[in-house]
Design a protein around this motif. Structure first.
Motif, PDB file in Angstrom:
ATOM      1  N   LYS A  24       0.841  -1.167  -0.013  1.00  0.00           N
ATOM      2  CA  LYS A  24      -0.035   0.045   0.048  1.00  0.00           C
ATOM      3  C   LYS A  24       0.747   1.196   0.051  1.00  0.00           C
ATOM      4  O   LYS A  24       2.150   1.226   0.450  1.00  0.00           O
ATOM      5  N   ARG A  38     -13.497   2.033  -0.877  1.00  0.00           N
ATOM      6  CA  ARG A  38     -13.588   0.650  -1.394  1.00  0.00           C
ATOM      7  C   ARG A  38     -15.213   0.251  -1.797  1.00  0.00           C
ATOM      8  O   ARG A  38     -16.085   1.068  -1.384  1.00  0.00           O
ATOM      9  N   ASP A  39     -15.363  -0.528  -2.737  1.00  0.00           N
ATOM     10  CA  ASP A  39     -16.690  -0.835  -3.219  1.00  0.00           C
ATOM     11  C   ASP A  39     -17.393  -1.610  -1.860  1.00  0.00           C
ATOM     12  O   ASP A  39     -16.801  -2.241  -0.937  1.00  0.00           O
ATOM     13  N   TYR A  46     -12.892  -4.968   4.348  1.00  0.00           N
ATOM     14  CA  TYR A  46     -13.081  -3.452   4.521  1.00  0.00           C
ATOM     15  C   TYR A  46     -14.038  -2.892   3.375  1.00  0.00           C
ATOM     16  O   TYR A  46     -13.890  -2.024   2.884  1.00  0.00           O
ATOM     17  N   PRO A  47     -15.075  -3.511   3.463  1.00  0.00           N
ATOM     18  CA  PRO A  47     -16.287  -3.114   2.308  1.00  0.00           C
ATOM     19  C   PRO A  47     -16.624  -1.488   2.637  1.00  0.00           C
ATOM     20  O   PRO A  47     -16.741  -1.187   4.072  1.00  0.00           O
ATOM     21  N   ASP A  51      -9.647   4.027   1.806  1.00  0.00           N
ATOM     22  CA  ASP A  51      -8.372   2.998   1.660  1.00  0.00           C
ATOM     23  C   ASP A  51      -7.325   3.843   1.094  1.00  0.00           C
ATOM     24  O   ASP A  51      -7.670   4.843   0.421  1.00  0.00           O
ATOM     25  N   GLY A  55      -2.361  -3.104  -3.235  1.00  0.00           N
ATOM     26  CA  GLY A  55      -3.072  -4.297  -3.318  1.00  0.00           C
ATOM     27  C   GLY A  55      -2.156  -5.518  -3.251  1.00  0.00           C
ATOM     28  O   GLY A  55      -0.978  -5.246  -2.796  1.00  0.00           O
ATOM     29  N   GLU A  74      -5.317   1.765 -10.182  1.00  0.00           N
ATOM     30  CA  GLU A  74      -6.315   2.341  -9.413  1.00  0.00           C
ATOM     31  C   GLU A  74      -6.698   3.826  -9.744  1.00  0.00           C
ATOM     32  O   GLU A  74      -7.771   4.207  -9.734  1.00  0.00           O
ATOM     33  N   GLU A 120     -11.921  -0.229  -9.735  1.00  0.00           N
ATOM     34  CA  GLU A 120     -12.047  -0.817  -8.387  1.00  0.00           C
ATOM     35  C   GLU A 120     -12.419   0.461  -7.338  1.00  0.00           C
ATOM     36  O   GLU A 120     -11.726   1.271  -7.574  1.00  0.00           O
ATOM     37  N   GLY A 121     -13.431   0.028  -6.527  1.00  0.00           N
ATOM     38  CA  GLY A 121     -13.749   1.527  -5.618  1.00  0.00           C
ATOM     39  C   GLY A 121     -14.876   2.348  -6.467  1.00  0.00           C
ATOM     40  O   GLY A 121     -15.273   1.927  -7.357  1.00  0.00           O
TER      41      GLY A 121
END
Length: 157
Positions: A24, A38-39, A46-47, A51, A55, A74, A120-121
């Motif tokens: 990270k 995050r999604d 960790y939905p 973040d 990854g 990302e 993503e996210g």
């Protein structure tokens, strides 16, 4: 800058034979952190929490290769080793027998114009570090990791 795997005894069994699980980056664009919400999916860790980019490792990537690839996927940004300010290794919260690399990096504030949000996210945002740490809905480990960076280095140059 040293690869996290070279930290030796201070990091337990974080050696090349025990490759990192992921990486990270606390990426400052100027003096603000680039963050990703995050999604909100029940099957991910960790939905719906804020973040930092990064990854999982792919193949035999180094810690830097992992974080640079993930940042590009990302946010569309190209991370250079020259952007790195600090790195450390921490036990993985999602795989306790493994470890993750944690970087702090800084790019010019105008780099925000180069962001291309990936798939993503939910969205991205910039936060002052203290505001990010105070968020009730962020991945919990980052407060301590950022505090360690500040304690060891004094923070942003």
């Amino acid at each position: 800058m040293r690869d996290v795997r070279d930290l030796g005894a201070n990091s337990g069994d974080m050696t090349e034979a025990n490759l990192h699980h992921g990486a990270k980056v606390a990426l400052f664009l100027g003096n603000r952190l680039a963050c990703i919400l995050r999604d909100d999916l029940p099957h991910i860790h960790y939905p719906n929490l804020w973040d930092l980019p990064g990854g999982a490792r792919e193949g035999a990537e180094t810690t830097f290769q992992t974080v640079a690839r993930e940042l590009h996927e990302e946010l569309g940004l190209i991370l250079s080793p020259d952007h790195l300010l600090w790195e450390s290794a921490f036990s993985s919260l999602t795989a306790p027998d493994k470890w993750n690399a944690f970087f702090v990096a800084q790019m010019p504030a105008v780099s925000v114009n180069d962001i291309v949000f990936g798939d993503e996210g939910q969205r991205w945002a910039l936060y002052d570090m203290d505001a990010f740490i105070a968020l009730p809905n962020r991945v919990p480990s980052y407060g301590g990791r950022l505090a360690k960076w500040v304690a060891e280095t004094g923070g942003l140059p």
